[in-house]
Design a protein around this motif. Structure first.
Motif, PDB file in Angstrom:
ATOM      1  N   ASN A  57      40.153  71.213  21.316  1.00 29.38           N
ATOM      2  CA  ASN A  57      40.483  71.481  22.711  1.00 29.38           C
ATOM      3  C   ASN A  57      41.885  72.045  22.867  1.00 29.38           C
ATOM      4  N   ASP A  58      42.828  71.472  22.108  1.00 31.74           N
ATOM      5  CA  ASP A  58      44.203  71.994  22.154  1.00 31.74           C
ATOM      6  C   ASP A  58      44.239  73.456  21.687  1.00 31.74           C
ATOM      7  N   ASN A  61      42.754  75.779  24.299  1.00 29.76           N
ATOM      8  CA  ASN A  61      43.677  75.986  25.420  1.00 29.76           C
ATOM      9  C   ASN A  61      44.715  77.052  25.093  1.00 29.76           C
ATOM     10  N   ASN A  64      42.937  80.455  24.950  1.00 29.56           N
ATOM     11  CA  ASN A  64      42.553  80.924  26.282  1.00 29.56           C
ATOM     12  C   ASN A  64      43.733  81.467  27.076  1.00 29.56           C
ATOM     13  N   GLU A  65      44.937  81.011  26.738  1.00 32.56           N
ATOM     14  CA  GLU A  65      46.125  81.563  27.390  1.00 32.56           C
ATOM     15  C   GLU A  65      46.253  83.055  27.104  1.00 32.56           C
TER      16      GLU A  65
END
Length: 446
Positions: A57-58, A61, A64-65
């Motif tokens: 998940n990290d 994230n 996705n940035e």
């Protein structure tokens, strides 16, 4: 996951089309991004890369940035109360006979004609009645200085309308000229009305004189360059030179870098618009380019550091990447730009002049800009965007590329279909720019 991969020597780069961001990546990251691009599941990614759910998940994230745009996906509506550009074709004639001219010597395939003051006045009044604001009015031809009285009238009339509070602001006024008919009266007009001037000149005297000649076949370079110097000293114009790159440049080993260097040696503050010759029939046009490599090579030749001297094609792509600027249209002709011919006919752009399929009507009809035909044309050009083309939808530069609908019509027979050679050139240029920008960033941080 939408990602495009490039290679800079042994270094891989990942470019994210939706955000217009790019970064350097190692082999492991590239493999991971490729799996995500191929819609690999969370379970598969965690198993393959030995990741815990939290780590996954990290990681997502962070990715996705770069990969996912945070913008509102709702398209903003086109401002139908404002017009970016109105082109007034004041002269359907020219004093030159450029060998590659797409406009049939300035006549656009019809009879020679000069716009009258009444036609100019009617066009301005009609468009200002339909649109509350017009940002820019371009005076065009043929050669517009063959009709100096109407050109002068346009400038005066716009200021009269402003003085009478009929318009909120005087539009910027621009002029495209071949640079052979400069006079003291023209100099005074530029200074009085702050006219932005563009010269057409093909980069070096040798290549210009091979293509751009007077009616008696004599060369034009000495006259143009003399007038350019006079105009620069007295007005600060021209601010732009348009260069048509053609087979003559190739045959004479004149690169785009040579053109940029020559013009910058005249005046380093002059910008350049360099474009391939527009050819409606390459098999019949001996000056058409079959190979656009020169434009691709110009990235390596010109983009050296942050102080590089460039031309508009490279500048626009660099700014789009730096500013993350998206555009869904390749061109705003017919939606936010219109042209009026010397006869008063209205077209989406001057490059459509005298093409009956694209004539919207004539200014003699006071309701023409509210007619069914105008609204249908406006809707057609406003509704078209690059995503309607299957190749564009899957292209990594779809959010930053641009082009010319008139050039499309000439080269492919369809205003909304780009010549794929142009597409391939633009993709190759952007690839090289991204690599160069990465290299410059490395150099800056070293």
């Amino acid at each position: 996951m939408d990602v495009y991969f490039l290679k800079n020597n042994n270094q891989d780069l990942a470019f994210f089309p939706e955000t217009i961001k790019f970064l350097k990546i190692d082999t492991n990251t590239k493999n991971l991004l490729e799996d995500l691009k191929n819609n690999a599941t969370q379970k598969k990614i965690c198993s393959k890369y030995k990741l815990e759910i939290k780590n996954y998940n990290d990681l997502m994230n962070k990715i996705n940035e770069y990969a996912i745009s945070k913008e509102n996906n709702n398209e903003s509506k086109i401002d139908t109360d404002s017009l970016n550009k109105l082109v007034l074709n004041v002269s359907n004639a020219c004093n030159l006979k450029c060998k590659y001219c797409y406009a049939s010597g300035g006549t656009y395939g019809s009879e020679k004609k000069l716009m009258t003051k009444d036609t100019a006045k009617c066009a301005i009044d009609l468009f200002f009645y339909r649109f509350k604001k017009i940002k820019y009015i371009q005076i065009f031809g043929g050669e517009p200085l063959l009709n100096f009285p109407v050109m002068k009238f346009i400038c005066e009339y716009l200021h009269e309308k402003f003085d009478r509070d009929e318009i909120e602001k005087v539009p910027g006024i621009g002029l495209v000229t071949n640079g052979t008919l400069i006079s003291d009266e023209f100099v005074d007009l530029i200074n009085k009305y702050d006219i932005s001037v563009t010269f057409s000149f093909d980069g070096t005297p040798e290549t210009n004189d091979a293509m751009r000649i007077f009616r008696d076949d004599s060369p034009t370079s000495n006259v143009i360059l003399k007038n350019l110097k006079i105009l620069k000293e007295k007005t600060g114009e021209p601010n732009l030179i348009e260069v048509t790159y053609n087979k003559s440049h190739i045959e004479n080993n004149v690169s785009i870098k040579d053109i940029v260097s020559f013009i910058k040696n005249i005046d380093k503050n002059i910008d350049m618009h360099i474009t391939p010759v527009v050819s409606c029939n390459k098999s019949e046009n001996e000056y058409a380019l079959n190979d656009l490599t020169s434009f691709i090579d110009s990235v390596d030749d010109l983009l050296v550091d942050n102080k590089s001297e460039l031309y508009s094609l490279l500048q626009r792509y660099i700014l789009a990447i730096q500013n993350k600027t998206k555009q869904k249209y390749i061109c705003r002709a017919g939606s936010n730009m219109f042209s009026v011919s010397a006869s008063g006919d209205i077209y989406p752009c001057f490059m459509f002049t005298d093409n009956n399929d694209f004539c919207i009507g004539n200014i003699s009809d006071e309701n023409v800009l509210y007619s069914k035909k105008f609204n249908q044309s406006l809707k057609k050009f406003c509704s078209y965007d690059k995503r309607q083309d299957s190749e564009c939808r899957n292209c990594f530069i779809r959010n930053i590329c641009f082009g010319c609908l008139g050039q499309n019509l000439c080269q492919t027979g369809d205003a909304f279909k780009t010549d794929r050679n142009i597409c391939n050139m633009n993709r190759a240029i952007v690839e090289k720019i991204l690599i160069k920008m990465s290299q410059m960033e490395d150099k800056k941080n070293s």
